[in-house]
Design a protein around this motif. Structure first.
Motif, short mmCIF file in Angstrom:
data_model
loop_
_atom_site.label_atom_id
_atom_site.label_comp_id
_atom_site.label_asym_id
_atom_site.label_seq_id
_atom_site.Cartn_x
_atom_site.Cartn_y
_atom_site.Cartn_z
N ARG A 1 34.93 32.08 28.87
CA ARG A 1 34.86 33.13 30.00
C ARG A 1 35.74 32.74 31.14
NH1 ARG A 1 31.53 36.39 27.74
NH2 ARG A 1 29.21 36.01 27.37
N ILE A 2 36.22 33.43 31.94
CA ILE A 2 36.80 33.29 33.23
C ILE A 2 35.69 32.22 34.00
CG2 ILE A 2 38.05 33.80 35.22
CD1 ILE A 2 39.02 36.28 33.50
N LYS A 3 36.25 31.13 34.62
CA LYS A 3 35.24 30.47 35.34
C LYS A 3 35.32 30.93 36.78
CE LYS A 3 36.61 26.40 32.90
NZ LYS A 3 37.78 25.83 32.52
N ASP A 4 36.28 30.89 37.40
CA ASP A 4 36.18 31.40 38.95
C ASP A 4 37.58 32.13 39.29
OD1 ASP A 4 37.58 29.31 39.13
OD2 ASP A 4 36.28 27.90 40.15
N ASN A 5 37.35 32.32 40.59
CA ASN A 5 38.86 33.01 41.22
C ASN A 5 39.93 32.30 41.15
OD1 ASN A 5 36.87 35.09 41.48
ND2 ASN A 5 37.40 35.28 44.13
N SER A 6 39.76 30.88 41.40
CA SER A 6 40.84 30.09 41.42
C SER A 6 41.49 29.91 40.02
CB SER A 6 40.40 28.69 41.76
OG SER A 6 39.50 28.03 41.10
N GLU A 7 40.76 29.85 38.89
CA GLU A 7 41.40 29.88 37.66
C GLU A 7 42.29 31.18 37.24
OE1 GLU A 7 39.85 29.17 33.12
OE2 GLU A 7 38.57 30.30 34.29
N LEU B 1 39.35 40.12 41.37
CA LEU B 1 38.14 40.84 40.93
C LEU B 1 38.02 40.52 39.38
CD1 LEU B 1 35.95 43.35 41.18
CD2 LEU B 1 37.86 44.83 40.46
N ILE B 2 36.75 39.80 39.26
CA ILE B 2 36.56 39.35 37.86
C ILE B 2 35.31 40.49 37.48
CG2 ILE B 2 35.38 37.95 36.48
CD1 ILE B 2 36.53 35.65 38.60
N SER B 3 35.55 40.75 36.20
CA SER B 3 34.49 41.85 35.57
C SER B 3 33.34 41.05 35.45
CB SER B 3 35.05 42.13 34.03
OG SER B 3 34.15 42.93 33.64
N ALA C 1 43.84 40.47 39.55
CA ALA C 1 44.53 39.88 40.75
C ALA C 1 45.44 40.82 41.51
CB ALA C 1 45.18 38.36 40.23
N CYS C 2 45.11 40.98 42.68
CA CYS C 2 46.01 41.76 43.63
C CYS C 2 46.62 41.18 44.69
CB CYS C 2 45.31 42.65 44.29
SG CYS C 2 44.12 43.92 43.24
N GLY C 3 47.90 41.23 44.59
CA GLY C 3 48.66 40.42 45.65
C GLY C 3 48.94 41.29 46.95
N THR C 4 49.49 40.67 47.97
CA THR C 4 49.49 41.38 49.47
C THR C 4 50.53 42.52 49.30
OG1 THR C 4 50.98 39.68 50.17
CG2 THR C 4 48.59 39.47 50.67
N ASP C 5 51.55 42.35 48.31
CA ASP C 5 52.70 43.52 48.40
C ASP C 5 52.41 44.54 46.88
OD1 ASP C 5 52.94 41.80 46.04
OD2 ASP C 5 55.07 41.37 46.46
N LYS C 6 50.93 44.90 46.98
CA LYS C 6 50.70 45.64 46.24
C LYS C 6 51.37 45.51 44.62
CE LYS C 6 50.31 49.59 49.39
NZ LYS C 6 50.45 50.81 49.73
N VAL D 1 46.51 41.38 35.55
CA VAL D 1 45.40 41.81 34.83
C VAL D 1 45.47 40.68 33.93
CG1 VAL D 1 46.20 42.87 32.94
CG2 VAL D 1 43.61 42.82 33.22
N VAL D 2 44.19 39.71 33.87
CA VAL D 2 44.08 38.49 33.13
C VAL D 2 42.85 38.70 32.12
CG1 VAL D 2 43.38 35.97 33.32
CG2 VAL D 2 44.77 37.13 35.18
#
Length: 135
Positions: free
Chosen positions: A32-38, A56-58, A66-71, A75-76
């Motif tokens: 599973r994805i652990k956290d935002n930093s991963e 945004l993790i499911s 993962a959304c950047g500041t420049d739109k 998807v991970v």
């Protein structure tokens, strides 16, 4: 007689190989994805960018956006024991419910990604990507 014995031995070896591969794949099913930093580290390694991303993790922790500041978005997804990072440049994002996203890619062989999360977080992610309205 020797051909029959050889056939049985080959079948047994093939069955053992399939069982071993199935066992090895079965070990990584719970990844599973652990956290935002991963997620941020995986996106930064994939893209080469050192920018910060909103993540945004499911709920099932098998996919994230993962959304950047420049739109710019990525998807991970969990694939075995690895994280697969894909750019959302050509992805088709559909909102199938206020708390669910369906993301598909035009490439053959890549399965769609389903993300179920808090409805407000999904709206924020869509707004960050320039594909929704901010509230």
């Amino acid at each position: 007689m020797n051909a029959a014995l050889l056939t049985v031995l080959m079948a047994a070896a093939g069955t053992a190989l399939l069982a071993f591969v199935g066992f090895r794949l079965g070990l990584s099913v719970d990844r599973r994805i652990k956290d935002n930093s991963e997620v941020v580290k995986a996106v930064q390694a994939h893209s080469g960018l050192q920018a910060e991303f909103d993540v945004l993790i499911s709920h099932n922790q098998r996919s994230a956006v993962a959304c950047g500041t420049d739109k710019m978005g990525y998807v991970v997804t969990v694939l075995g024991d690895k994280l697969l990072v894909r750019s959302l440049d050509q992805a088709k994002i559909m909102v199938i419910a206020e708390d669910r996203l369906h993301i598909s890619f035009p490439d053959f062989g890549f399965e769609p990604v389903y993300i179920q999360a808090n409805a407000n977080e999904i709206q924020q992610a869509l707004a960050s990507l320039g594909r929704g309205t901010s509230t």
